[in-house]
Design a protein around this motif. Structure first.
Motif, short mmCIF file in Angstrom:
data_model
loop_
_atom_site.label_atom_id
_atom_site.label_comp_id
_atom_site.label_asym_id
_atom_site.label_seq_id
_atom_site.Cartn_x
_atom_site.Cartn_y
_atom_site.Cartn_z
N PRO B 686 -20.22 -16.10 -2.32
CA PRO B 686 -21.41 -15.52 -1.53
C PRO B 686 -20.60 -14.21 -0.90
CG PRO B 686 -20.12 -17.33 -0.60
CD PRO B 686 -19.61 -17.21 -1.80
N PHE B 687 -19.47 -14.00 -1.39
CA PHE B 687 -19.12 -12.58 -0.81
C PHE B 687 -18.78 -11.50 -1.57
CE2 PHE B 687 -17.62 -15.75 2.43
CZ PHE B 687 -17.82 -15.29 3.70
N LEU B 688 -19.08 -10.33 -1.23
CA LEU B 688 -18.83 -9.17 -2.09
C LEU B 688 -17.49 -8.67 -1.74
CD1 LEU B 688 -22.02 -7.05 -2.37
CD2 LEU B 688 -20.84 -8.30 -4.20
N MET B 689 -16.43 -8.50 -2.51
CA MET B 689 -15.25 -7.91 -2.17
C MET B 689 -15.15 -6.44 -2.69
SD MET B 689 -11.52 -9.30 -3.59
CE MET B 689 -11.71 -8.34 -5.08
N THR B 690 -14.55 -5.64 -1.83
CA THR B 690 -14.27 -4.48 -2.33
C THR B 690 -12.76 -3.99 -2.11
OG1 THR B 690 -14.95 -2.27 -2.21
CG2 THR B 690 -14.80 -3.07 -0.36
N THR B 691 -11.95 -3.20 -3.18
CA THR B 691 -10.76 -3.26 -2.97
C THR B 691 -10.59 -1.41 -2.64
OG1 THR B 691 -10.12 -2.31 -5.09
CG2 THR B 691 -10.21 -4.55 -4.68
N GLY B 692 -9.41 -1.50 -2.01
CA GLY B 692 -8.98 0.00 -1.62
C GLY B 692 -7.41 0.45 -1.32
N ARG B 693 -7.45 1.37 -0.65
CA ARG B 693 -6.07 1.87 -0.36
C ARG B 693 -5.79 2.16 1.20
NH1 ARG B 693 -8.60 2.69 -4.24
NH2 ARG B 693 -7.43 3.20 -6.26
N VAL B 694 -4.58 2.05 1.62
CA VAL B 694 -4.20 2.04 3.12
C VAL B 694 -3.13 3.41 3.02
CG1 VAL B 694 -4.50 -0.05 3.73
CG2 VAL B 694 -2.32 0.64 2.77
N ILE B 695 -3.01 4.06 4.39
CA ILE B 695 -2.38 5.26 4.21
C ILE B 695 -0.92 5.12 3.91
CG2 ILE B 695 -1.96 5.09 6.73
CD1 ILE B 695 -2.27 8.35 6.83
N GLU B 696 -0.20 3.97 4.39
CA GLU B 696 1.28 3.90 4.15
C GLU B 696 1.70 3.69 2.83
OE1 GLU B 696 -0.77 1.84 6.23
OE2 GLU B 696 -0.22 2.56 8.12
N GLN B 697 0.75 3.22 2.11
CA GLN B 697 1.20 2.78 0.50
C GLN B 697 0.46 3.69 -0.48
OE1 GLN B 697 3.53 0.57 -0.26
NE2 GLN B 697 3.81 -0.25 1.91
N TRP B 698 0.89 3.54 -1.50
CA TRP B 698 0.36 4.70 -2.75
C TRP B 698 0.57 3.43 -4.03
CZ3 TRP B 698 1.92 8.27 -6.63
CH2 TRP B 698 0.82 8.85 -7.12
N HIS B 699 -0.82 3.45 -4.74
CA HIS B 699 -0.76 2.76 -5.83
C HIS B 699 -0.18 1.53 -5.89
CE1 HIS B 699 -2.00 6.26 -8.73
NE2 HIS B 699 -2.68 6.43 -7.58
N THR B 700 0.79 1.21 -6.95
CA THR B 700 1.20 -0.23 -6.80
C THR B 700 2.56 -0.58 -5.84
OG1 THR B 700 2.44 0.15 -8.93
CG2 THR B 700 0.37 -0.64 -9.14
N GLY B 701 2.80 0.50 -5.02
CA GLY B 701 3.74 0.41 -3.92
C GLY B 701 5.08 0.65 -4.51
N THR B 702 5.35 0.79 -5.90
CA THR B 702 6.63 0.82 -6.31
C THR B 702 7.49 1.70 -5.68
OG1 THR B 702 5.81 2.44 -8.04
CG2 THR B 702 5.98 0.03 -8.75
#
Ligand code: SF4
Lengths: 103, 824
Positions: B686-702
């Motif tokens: 029943p929920f719509l999930m969306t994904t995105g970014r936060v300022i401290e991290q970038w891409h896969t955090g490697t």
């Protein structure tokens, strides 16, 4: 130790308030200022980025500060530490981390 | 550090900051400065020059590689080490030389003990240290074997918007020209392929007409599908300081979540994920209904079209088409208040100069190209193109997605100059420029006219030798992490593992855990190279320090592979020893190849790029050309001076001409708002999930999860849920929940918020911990035109697992975990 050179943009009529605020922080030095146009360059000595971010938080919370931006960082000592110990310098995690402000 | 040295360092940095702030060095210094001691005040008499040598031996210019903005920096080098970073005051990107926290911390990546320093070969299931020769010999043997056994398309390349332009161009040339295979794609397919297809279908030519400079000329800024404040922090600083100085400038933010970006907005337009096309059509309807459209611009520059663009239509048909998008209807479909649609339409049309900015929020969608087209529509009907401050401007997610991948044509369907491989005249030209007939190892002695597979199809087709339905048997992956970034990971992880997978990276990653061979790469500042950012600007990062021992530049690796595969003469720089010289030769080959396209950087010679502190914007046909701020405008765009050279025809009396299309007009599309393949909520999900970014991290955090400060600020993923939804589910702050889609699940802590719409939840995409890798949940449906996956709309269910648990583990894959890819 990290040394940062940062720029403070402030409301010109609050120059004295800004000086009072800066005087509370022994690790900040004013190097250049343009009182009429509300600009000031400061250098900050800090143990780590966390200290700098804490300062940011304090300055951003003052209404008369228009912006507080960092222009340059020196981290030569930290590189030496990282290379000799293999540990990337961290801050004191016992202190609660306050998410930095975006602006 | 002794006091005098410390003061000298401060003087150096302060002098640079003063220049950035426009303060002269002679400015009166604060006498009663609150110093720790008088002696610690930087010595006023110290000259900048002498101070400079104490702090650093040299400042080397480059680009920050930690997000898509492309900020320009100087790296301070002392005794061969990076010891300082400062912003480039001359920069046109990060004006005044400002940098954000990620940029300032880049050195922690370079010196991190997790850096890979030895090639690794998988033997009996374990990745074991090997010499470079052993690793490259194995790659050569396998590639040759597969070419022979399964054909040239059985060996693929998958690149990145973080490789340098010279690297991407070289791999592209090896694959398409040398192997005669288009089985190569890159991670920009996952982030801006819809923007490419949007520009191509609307304008007939990729990339924006304008530049970042339009920010400070705009009267209205429409930000949609972009959390600029977190994903492009320094650009957001530009926007917010401009707004602060010009409060009359209107900022509109159209996003499902009320993010930090909305904080500077005059108007926030919420929209349920996947529905914003209705808002764009609704704004267009409102604009025309109120007679706010630019009739002259429409008459001169618009071509109304139905379907895929081949069928011409009329303005009246367009009006009929958008008629159903009344503000009330839009409110019903999207959740955006009708009044907001009206207000946004008015500001957009009447401001005098409107700039639209968007990013993944529009691109990573099953209807991403259509969403892009509808933004272009708004600009065409209001005449907001070709003048200062007015442009539909797509932001990229990586610092060299535009320059390195779009412009060099390093995607499955493109050739250098961003022109389709299927277009015969251009393919023939590239064949002849590269001398493919002479050098190719493919008996066809030609570039394959058939496009290769875009990323999702490529990884679906990847597999082991025993998998008859998987035609791609080997893949070389450079500077990207598809085992974390692909959607619906359960489907792709086994494929990457079963194939002969070669990974080039600086750190252990999820993809490296599945690899057959891992090659340790040099970091950007250890090799140098050109990056081209969103605003068509190419900037050279100069090699600042020597590579970490044991690592090699990707360009060197590409050249070694070329040599071993029999392409030594084809890749003329493969015999060069010096990496800087190699890069220069590759760059010269590239700018020669594209000299007759509108993407020309023929005037941006390596020498010029080395000297330039601003970089160069294409088109730049000659060394005396300054580069181009605005495309399509006579007097600014050099294509107008000699259109035939670029294969175009421009009427002599045309001041503005969109030459990408033969008639010089921009397609205005009738695109329905109904998401074509977006997932719908159901009783079970029943929920719509969306994904995105936060300022401290970038891409896969490697990289960013290895910087203590940024890792601590965002140590793990979480799911943001609206407070009312949390109440209904009986959830409190920090509770652990299972988030499930039909494809996979995560277990995440809950963050209860009121800045999202009810029924909409959000998960950041950076976490490497298997149980928190959100791409196990995401949908691998792709946009039919661009092939870009829909990371923004997934139907999920949420169930409570337990109360709060400690999960702030800042998880990264370490060297010791390379052999145990548990993904849990
Ligand atoms: S905004 Fe992006 S490019 Fe600029 S300093 Fe920050 S991370 Fe680097």
């Amino acid at each position: 130790m990290i040394i940062a050179a940062s720029i403070l943009y402030f409301q010109e009529d609050h120059y004295d308030d800004l000086i009072k605020l800066i005087n509370q922080h022994k690790n900040i030095e004013i190097t250049n200022e343009d009182k009429e146009n509300g600009k000031m360059v400061v250098t900050i000595e800090a143990e780590n980025n966390k200290d700098i971010e804490d300062l940011e938080e304090i300055f951003h919370n003052c209404d008369f500060i228009i912006d507080f931006t960092h222009h340059a960082f020196y981290f030569g000592d930290e590189v030496e530490k990282a290379e000799t110990t293999g540990i990337i310098p961290d801050f004191d995690i016992k202190k609660p981390f306050t998410k930095k402000k975006i602006l | 550090m002794d006091i005098s040295r410390r003061n000298l360092i401060k003087s150096t940095l302060a002098a640079s900051a003063a220049a950035a702030a426009g303060l002269s060095l002679g400015c009166k210094k604060k006498e009663a400065a609150p110093t720790t001691a008088a002696t610690e005040t930087p010595a006023a008499t110290t000259t900048a020059a002498s101070a400079s040598t104490v702090a650093v031996d040299k400042w080397v210019k480059g680009v920050c590689r930690m997000c898509g903005t492309g900020c320009s920096i100087y790296v301070g080098v002392k005794d061969g080490k990076m010891v300082a970073i400062k912003g480039n005051v001359d920069s046109k990107t990060n004006t005044k030389g400002f940098l954000c926290i990620k940029g300032m911390n880049i050195w922690k990546v370079a010196y991190h003990p997790d850096r890979l320093t030895t090639p690794l070969i998988r033997k009996n299931g374990k990745l074991e240290p090997a010499t470079w020769d052993e690793a490259l010999t194995l790659i050569e043997t396998k590639f040759k074997e597969f070419h022979k056994k399964y054909g040239y398309d059985s060996v693929a390349y998958y690149g990145s918007g973080q490789c340098t332009t010279e690297e991407s161009y070289t791999f592209n040339k090896i694959w398409k020209g040398g192997f005669g295979s288009n089985m190569m794609d890159g991670n920009p397919r996952l982030c801006m392929a819809s923007a490419v297809a949007g520009y191509l279908s609307s304008f007939g030519s990729d990339e924006p007409a304008g530049a970042y400079e339009d920010i400070e000329n705009a009267k209205c800024i429409f930000i949609t599908g972009s959390n600029t404040s977190e994903a492009h922090p320094i650009l957001f600083r530009r926007i917010s300081s401009y707004k602060r100085q010009n409060p009359d400038v209107k900022i509109i933010v159209c996003e499902p979540r009320k993010t930090q970006t909305s904080k500077i907005a005059d108007l926030w337009m919420p929209s349920l994920p996947g529905t914003d096309l209705a808002i764009f059509n609704g704004m267009a309807r409102e604009i025309i209904k109120n007679d706010w459209h630019d009739k002259e611009f429409i008459a001169r520059h618009a071509r109304f079209t139905q379907g895929d663009g081949t069928e011409a239509s009329t303005f009246d048909e367009y009006i009929k088409f958008i008629e159903k998008y009344t503000p009330e209807y839009v409110e019903k479909v999207t959740g955006c208040p009708a009044a907001s649609v009206k207000q946004a339409a008015e500001w957009f049309a009447k401001s005098g100069a409107t700039l639209s900015l968007w990013c993944m929020g529009l691109n990573q969608r099953s209807n991403g190209v259509w969403a892009n087209n509808l933004i272009h529509n708004l600009h065409v009907i209001t005449g907001n193109i070709g003048k200062p401050g007015a442009d539909p401007f797509s932001l990229t997610g990586q610092p060299n997605a535009c320059g390195g991948v779009r412009e060099t044509g390093s995607l499955a369907h493109l050739l250098p100059g961003c022109r389709p491989v299927a277009v015969e005249p251009w393919r023939k030209y590239v064949e002849s420029y590269w001398k493919v007939a002479e050098h190719s190892i493919n008996p066809s002695k030609a570039i394959n006219p058939k496009p290769g597979f875009p990323a999702v199809k490529l990884f679906s087709s990847l597999g082991g030798e025993n998998e008859a339905d998987k035609p791609v048997k080997a893949i070389l992956i450079s500077t990207t992490n598809p085992a974390q970034t692909l959607p619906n990971l359960n489907k792709f992880v086994p494929n990457i593992k079963n194939a002969f997978t070669v990974v080039i990276d600086i750190f252990p990653t999820r993809t490296a855990q599945l690899a057959s061979v891992v090659l340790p790469a040099s970091f950007l500042y250890e090799k140098g190279g050109v990056y081209g950012c969103s605003e068509r600007r190419s900037f050279l990062t100069q090699k600042a320090i020597e590579p970490l021992e044991g690592t090699k530049a990707d360009l060197w690796i590409a050249c070694q592979i070329a040599k071993r595969m029999g392409l030594e003469k084809f890749i003329a720089w493969s015999n060069e020893e010096d990496i800087v010289k190699m890069a220069e030769m590759a760059w010269n080959d590239y700018i020669g190849c594209t000299a007759n396209t509108e993407k020309t950087l023929a005037g941006a010679t390596y020498k010029r790029l080395m000297e330039s502190t601003t970089g160069v914007q294409w088109p730049c046909p000659s060394e005396d050309h300054p580069g181009t701020y605005k495309r399509y405008v006579r007097g600014m765009d050099p294509v107008f001076d000699d259109p035939k050279k670029y294969g175009y025809e421009i009427p002599e009396d045309a001041d503005m001409f969109f030459y990408g299309r033969k008639d010089g007009k921009i397609n205005v599309f009738m695109r329905d708002a109904e998401p074509k393949a977006s997932e719908k909520i159901s009783k079970e999900y029943p929920f719509l999930m969306t994904t995105g970014r936060v300022i401290e991290q970038w891409h896969t955090g490697t990289m960013t999860m290895r910087i203590p400060e940024t890792a601590a600020a965002h140590p793990n993923s979480y799911i943001e849920i609206h407070v009312n939804d949390a109440k209904k589910l009986g959830l409190s702050q920090g509770d652990m929940v299972k988030v499930e889609s039909v494809r996979g699940e995560n277990v995440l802590p809950v963050r209860v918020v009121n800045m999202t719409l009810e029924g909409v939840c959000f998960v950041p995409m950076h976490d490497q911990k298997g149980a928190r890798m959100v791409n196990f949940i995401c949908n691998d449906v792709v946009d039919a035109t661009s092939g870009e996956p829909d990371y923004k709309v997934s139907a999920v269910k949420i169930t409570k697992v337990s109360g709060p648990q400690k999960v702030d583990d800042k998880f990264v894959v370490t060297k010791s975990e390379l052999d145990s890819p548990t993904f849990s």
